[in-house]
Design an enzyme around this catalytic site. Structure first.
Site, short mmCIF file in Angstrom:
data_model
loop_
_atom_site.label_atom_id
_atom_site.label_comp_id
_atom_site.label_asym_id
_atom_site.label_seq_id
_atom_site.Cartn_x
_atom_site.Cartn_y
_atom_site.Cartn_z
N LYS A 1 42.91 -42.02 27.40
CA LYS A 1 42.37 -42.47 28.68
C LYS A 1 42.05 -41.30 29.59
O LYS A 1 40.96 -41.22 30.16
CB LYS A 1 43.40 -43.39 29.34
N ARG B 1 48.56 -45.25 35.54
CA ARG B 1 48.20 -45.79 34.23
C ARG B 1 48.75 -44.92 33.11
O ARG B 1 48.68 -43.70 33.17
CB ARG B 1 46.66 -45.83 34.10
N GLY C 1 48.56 -53.06 24.78
CA GLY C 1 49.60 -53.96 25.28
C GLY C 1 51.01 -53.37 25.26
O GLY C 1 51.97 -54.03 25.62
N ARG D 1 36.37 -45.43 25.39
CA ARG D 1 36.95 -44.93 24.14
C ARG D 1 36.11 -45.47 22.99
O ARG D 1 35.36 -46.43 23.17
CB ARG D 1 38.40 -45.41 23.99
N ARG E 1 39.30 -50.64 -22.54
CA ARG E 1 40.58 -50.72 -23.26
C ARG E 1 40.50 -51.83 -24.30
O ARG E 1 40.54 -53.00 -23.95
CB ARG E 1 41.72 -50.98 -22.28
N ARG F 1 38.07 -46.74 -25.71
CA ARG F 1 39.33 -46.14 -26.17
C ARG F 1 39.88 -46.98 -27.31
O ARG F 1 39.99 -48.20 -27.19
CB ARG F 1 40.33 -46.12 -25.01
N GLU G 1 45.96 -36.69 -21.62
CA GLU G 1 47.01 -37.36 -20.87
C GLU G 1 48.40 -36.86 -21.24
O GLU G 1 49.40 -37.30 -20.70
CB GLU G 1 46.92 -38.88 -21.04
N SER H 1 38.53 -37.13 -21.15
CA SER H 1 38.71 -38.04 -20.03
C SER H 1 40.18 -37.92 -19.61
O SER H 1 41.07 -38.20 -20.41
CB SER H 1 38.38 -39.47 -20.45
N GLY I 1 43.40 -38.95 -18.48
CA GLY I 1 44.14 -40.20 -18.28
C GLY I 1 45.28 -39.89 -17.33
O GLY I 1 46.39 -39.60 -17.74
N THR I 2 45.00 -39.94 -16.06
CA THR I 2 45.97 -39.40 -15.10
C THR I 2 47.18 -40.31 -14.86
O THR I 2 48.14 -39.87 -14.25
CB THR I 2 45.28 -39.08 -13.76
N ASN I 3 47.12 -41.55 -15.34
CA ASN I 3 48.34 -42.37 -15.22
C ASN I 3 49.43 -41.78 -16.11
O ASN I 3 50.53 -41.47 -15.65
CB ASN I 3 48.07 -43.81 -15.64
N ASP I 4 49.10 -41.61 -17.39
CA ASP I 4 50.09 -41.04 -18.30
C ASP I 4 50.33 -39.57 -18.00
O ASP I 4 51.46 -39.10 -18.07
CB ASP I 4 49.62 -41.20 -19.76
N TYR J 1 32.27 -37.01 -13.91
CA TYR J 1 32.32 -38.38 -13.39
C TYR J 1 33.76 -38.81 -13.12
O TYR J 1 34.71 -38.20 -13.60
CB TYR J 1 31.67 -39.36 -14.39
P1 ADP Z 1 45.41 -50.53 29.49
O1 ADP Z 1 45.87 -49.25 28.90
O2 ADP Z 1 46.30 -51.67 29.18
O3 ADP Z 1 43.98 -50.80 29.23
P2 ADP Z 1 44.63 -49.59 32.09
O4 ADP Z 1 45.34 -48.40 32.59
O5 ADP Z 1 43.30 -49.40 31.54
O6 ADP Z 1 45.59 -50.35 31.08
O7 ADP Z 1 44.57 -50.61 33.28
C1 ADP Z 1 44.21 -51.94 33.09
C2 ADP Z 1 43.16 -52.35 34.06
O8 ADP Z 1 43.57 -52.08 35.39
C3 ADP Z 1 41.86 -51.61 33.94
O9 ADP Z 1 41.06 -52.14 32.94
C4 ADP Z 1 41.25 -51.83 35.27
O10 ADP Z 1 40.61 -53.07 35.34
C5 ADP Z 1 42.44 -51.82 36.17
N1 ADP Z 1 42.55 -50.53 36.83
C6 ADP Z 1 43.23 -49.45 36.42
N2 ADP Z 1 43.05 -48.43 37.28
C7 ADP Z 1 42.23 -48.88 38.24
C8 ADP Z 1 41.65 -48.29 39.41
N3 ADP Z 1 41.89 -47.02 39.75
N4 ADP Z 1 40.84 -49.07 40.14
C9 ADP Z 1 40.59 -50.35 39.80
N5 ADP Z 1 41.11 -50.95 38.74
C10 ADP Z 1 41.91 -50.23 37.97
MG MG Z 2 47.41 -43.57 -21.47
MG MG Z 3 42.44 -50.13 29.83
#
Ligand code: ADP
Ligand code: MG
Ligand code: MG
Length: 903
Positions: free
Chosen positions: A26, A96, A105, A340, A567, A624, A751, A770, A772-775, A860
């Site tokens: 971020k 953040r 999350g 990102r 085989r 084979r 092999e 060829s 035979g890398t398993n064996d 190959y």
């Molecule tokens: P996550 O890593 O879960 O995406 P963020 O740090 O991106 O969390 O924050 C989640 C949301 O919070 C962002 O998508 C944005 O909508 C809001 N947010 C974060 N910083 C700001 C800011 N400076 N101004 C307005 N909204 C913000």
């Molecule tokens: Mg074999």
């Molecule tokens: Mg975010």
């Protein structure tokens, strides 16, 4: 003293987009967007190293951090023209988290920090909008109390809900100012009751509380678990981003949203996303209100929409990748808050990469480099419908095993191959559940939709065979307790009986109860485009391991350029007739009896070879000769032995005796491979006859054929010559009799380590090798593939012994086994420059191993049909990587053919 804080704002940034490991994804994105002139609210980033220092230092902040943060606050105040805690016009910030890799999350964000009882009034006055000010304040109190101070989320959510209920309001944004103000008081009172102190009013105290919260969430249980599951344990910590707020919750000319610069499901070049009017932060993803499509932004706020489209174009041009964006609109002005590289479906990966080449954003080589082997795998297999909710899946999850072959399948549980075949014939889908599988189960395995075994690893019999067909397979599911007698298995207290439904997710190794909806992904056009580019770049040929005309035809569709391993023994299990003929051959105790049994096998083999040659239409086919120890072909239970005795008219005692004779205490190193044909040359004669007769028939029908006859387990030149001479003699007899000449090669598998060491001698007579890398892996490392499952995981476990990086049966041990391969190639070519060289072990379809094969100069690789596209991709990537490491820039030229190399 390291620099711990990096500023961004006013069009300049101290950090860069490349500094993800220091600033987090971020922070790096915010710095980059700032420097390329996008509208990003100003702020600063505390580095990941600072977080690591904090943990190294028993959760204490580094000494001078306070000073550095104060300096940056001052700078932020200067750039924004606002002051933290200003009673009339306060600077508000978000705090953040942000690690070097996305951890959705896992860590939380605090918004509107800097508000207190006085500042909120100032803000209300300044904007002439008390609702907006108190909405911001109540959000801040909520987030700060739960995220930074550890209160649970529900009570405050309930208080908010109660007010809406009382006022008959469904939408947060419609709550009037007075009620929001009341809510703030209630929240603060609740806070005091729980924490025994007032809600902090000093913005600096709030700020350090929030920074501490971000650092601490790094080691929260859920974050630790997430990193373990996602193999992200190498990450050092999280950065903290402190950034001026912009306000999507200001009024109806404001809002917040998330979007992808292209459709992440299909890859289509359309702007894709959701937004909400008058909302802040996570409102969009939280599902509080139904978000609007981006197209509605265009209608409602064409100005903001135009800005967003410009940003999209700038960012794609800049990053040359599909971006995942977070934005906020305040008074119809756009602010960018995150960018990102966007996650996407495998199909979208192809489509986006191919489109970007057409749009001249990236080169073909870059497009190829962006595809991962898993993207290809996931394109082909049916998967559990993504529409099924995670929580619903959890409810029916039974257990987990090792994800041997990806894709998903459902079916009725059966416990033996015969039942599988029978039910499949009746058109029913079945899941074959076994402790382990053996060659005798092949028919049932083929009939099943999916295979589940209690033991074994990714290279067990079940896994290897299933992979050949691209059939969903989970192995090593140790929690299964199978009772063949009762036709049921249990996992803990849960019992599953024959006929009940299971769904397997072979990609994840998860077993579900019941029947889940599956979807078969469609191959996007871009898949073919990119694979064609791969074929244009690679120099390594890609063949397949296939034993039947059906597999061969399938492999051709996947792009195979011949068969690297057919085989022959797999052909003996197909039907009862064939099984009986091979068993009769094995128990024969005179050469006449053996020859007469072999005569029965000849037409079957000839017919199969004919079909395979036809399907391969002129591509080389390496066949084979029989390889496994003979005892693997005969029944071991009295009942079946008696049945066999009856059928072929030999006394039971004799059969039993012969089978006992075949027993070996270490069959892997026993009477197998070409050693069988040394003892019983008549087996060789029958097989060579079948091959050449099939080839003659093809020639007569004007079908191009190119057989390569391969002797397994060779360890010596004399031994090989014995076999080669007999091979040529039979071939000549057949050709002379038919008056047709067939071009063919005689070669060997390498092999046995000794064969690799003496490759220069063997190559005097052999026309191809060829590996035979398993064996070869088993014998070089003294590791039994079937038994290593008990301890090999400890060797590979990076938290335990970490002796190997990968399972050497999956990814070639390039250092050790690889060294023998190099010796073998060098030795072989030193006496026979025309020697054709390939690999036919499981490794031939594993990307890293394929790249190795390219580097050591093989002609190959050969792998199961479903891995052919992976090998094509890896072979092309190997050329690209080779050019890059040679310091060449620009397009990769097709490498010139090695001198003396046979076509
Ligand atoms: P996550 O890593 O879960 O995406 P963020 O740090 O991106 O969390 O924050 C989640 C949301 O919070 C962002 O998508 C944005 O909508 C809001 N947010 C974060 N910083 C700001 C800011 N400076 N101004 C307005 N909204 C913000
Ligand atoms: Mg074999
Ligand atoms: Mg975010």
């Amino acid at each position: 003293m390291p620099k711990r804080v990096y500023f961004f704002g006013g069009g300049k940034a101290e950090g860069q987009g490349t500094q993800k490991e220091l600033l987090g994804g971020k922070g790096a994105g915010l710095a980059e967007m700032t420097s390329i002139g996008l509208p990003v609210p100003a702020g600063f980033t505390l580095t990941i190293d600072t977080c690591a220092e904090y943990y190294d230092n028993k959760k204490r902040y580094p000494k001078d951090l306070d000073k550095e943060v104060r300096q940056h606050i001052a700078k932020l105040e200067k750039v924004t023209g606002k002051k933290l805690g200003d009673p009339k016009d306060p600077l508000l910030v978000s705090v953040r988290s942000g690690a070097a890799r996305s951890m959705p999350g896992m860590m939380e964000t605090i918004l509107n920090l800097g508000l207190n009882d006085v500042a909120v009034e100032g803000m209300a006055k300044k904007f002439g909008d008390a609702r907006f000010a108190y909405d911001s304040y109540r959000r801040f109190i909520q987030m700060y109390s739960t995220t930074a101070m550890g209160l649970s989320k529900e009570p405050m959510e309930e208080m908010l809900h109660a007010i809406k209920h009382k006022l008959h309001i469904s939408d947060d944004k419609d709550i009037p100012a007075e009620s929001l103000k009341q809510l703030c008081s209630d929240f603060k009172a609740f806070y005091k009751q729980k924490k025994g102190e007032d809600f902090p009013q000093d913005p600096i105290v709030q700020l350090w509380g929030a920074i501490g919260a971000v650092f601490n969430c790094w080691e929260a249980d859920k974050a630790i678990t997430y990193r373990r599951v996602e193999k992200l344990e190498f990450l050092k910590g999280t950065a903290v981003n402190i950034q001026q707020m912009c306000f999507g919750n200001k009024n109806d000319r404001s809002g917040t949203g998330v979007c992808f610069t292209r459709d992440p499901n299909t890859g289509e070049n359309v702007f894709y996303g959701d937004w909400l009017i008058n909302a802040q932060g996570e409102d969009v993803v939280a599902g509080i209100r139904t978000p609007m499509k981006l197209s509605e932004l265009a209608i409602k706020y064409p100005g903001a929409n135009k800005q967003l489209y410009q940003v999209r174009a700038i960012l794609e041009k800049h990053y040359k990748e599909m971006q995942d964006l977070e934005f906020t609109v305040e008074d119809e002005k756009l602010y960018m808050l995150q960018c990102r590289t966007g996650k996407r479906s495998p199909a979208a990966t192809f489509t986006i990469a191919a489109d970007m080449v057409k749009e001249k954003l990236i080169s073909k080589e870059q497009a190829i480099s962006r595809i991962a082997p898993e993207d290809i795998e996931r394109l082909f297999y049916p998967v559990i419908d993504m529409k099924i909710k995670k929580a619903d899946l959890e409810k029916v999850k039974l257990t987990t095993g090792i994800n041997a072959v990806p894709g998903s399948a459902f079916g009725e549980v059966v416990f033996n191959a015969a039942d599988a075949e029978e039910l499949a014939k009746a058109g029913k889908p079945v899941i074959l559940v076994r402790k382990e599988t053996s060659p005798e189960d092949v028919g049932g395995m083929h009939a099943a939709q999916g295979i589940l075994t209690q033991t074994g690893g990714k290279t067990s019999h079940a896994a290897v065979v299933a992979r050949g067909w691209g059939k969903c397979c989970i192995v090593g599911c140790e929690t299964l307790n199978i009772n063949y007698e009762k036709q049921e298995f249990s996992v803990g207290s849960k019992i599953v009986k024959k006929g009940e439904f299971l769904t397997l997710d072979g990609s994840e190794g998860i077993v579900y109860l019941g029947k889940l909806d599956l979807v078969k992904p469609e191959l996007p056009e871009a898949y073919y485009t990119i694979m064609k580019w791969c074929d244009g770049i690679r120099t390594l040929k890609v063949r397949t391991n296939a034993d039947t005309p059906y597999d061969s035809a399938n492999a051709i569709k996947m792009g195979a350029e011949g068969i690297g391993l057919c085989r022959t023994e797999h052909m003996f299990f197909d039907t009862e007739e064939r099984r009986q003929a091979i068993q009769e051959m094995i128990v024969a105790d005179t050469i006449e009896a053996r020859k007469s049994a072999l005569a029965k096998l000849l037409p079957f083999q000839r017919e199969d070879f004919y079909g395979i040659f036809k399907a391969m239409a002129g591509f080389p086919v390496t066949i084979r000769l029989v390889d496994p120890p003979l005892h693997e072909f005969v029944p071991h239970e009295e009942k079946q032995q008696r049945a066999l005795a009856d059928k072929i008219g030999v006394p039971y005692e004799k059969i039993r005796h012969r089978i006992e004779q075949l027993h070996e205490s270490n069959p892997m190193l026993g009477h197998r491979g070409c050693r069988l044909c040394i003892t019983y040359p008549e087996i060789l004669e029958m097989q060579v006859r079948a091959i050449i007769e099939a080839a003659v028939q093809c020639k007569k029908e004007k079908i191009k054929v190119f057989p390569e006859i391969m002797h397994p387990l060779v360890l010596d030149l004399k031994e090989f010559k014995f076999l080669e001479e007999r091979t040529r003699k039979v071939a000549k007899e057949v050709m002379d009799a038919a008056g047709v000449k067939v071009e063919y090669l005689v070669g060997t598998m390498i092999e046995v380590p000794r064969a690799a060491l003496l490759a220069d001698q063997i190559a005097q007579a052999a026309e191809f090798f060829s590996f035979g890398t398993n064996d070869l892996t088993q014998m070089t490392m003294a590791l039994s593939r079937d038994d290593a499952g008990r301890f090999l995981p400890d060797y590979v476990d990076q938290k335990k012994a970490a002796i190997f990086k990968d399972d050497p049966f999956q990814s070639l041990d390039q250092e050790g086994v690889g060294k023998l391969i190099k010796i073998g190639i060098q030795g072989g070519r030193s006496t026979n420059p025309k020697l054709k060289i390939g690999i036919c072990g499981e490794h031939g379809g594993e990307a890293k191993s394929v790249k190795f094969c390219h580097r050591v100069g093989m002609d190959y690789v050969s792998c199961s049909p479903y891995r052919v596209p992976i090998a094509r991709l890896a072979a092309a990537q190997a050329v690209i990587e080779g050019a890059a490491s040679n310091g060449k820039h620009g397009a990769v030229k097709k490498a010139s053919k090695r001198k003396g190399k046979k076509k």
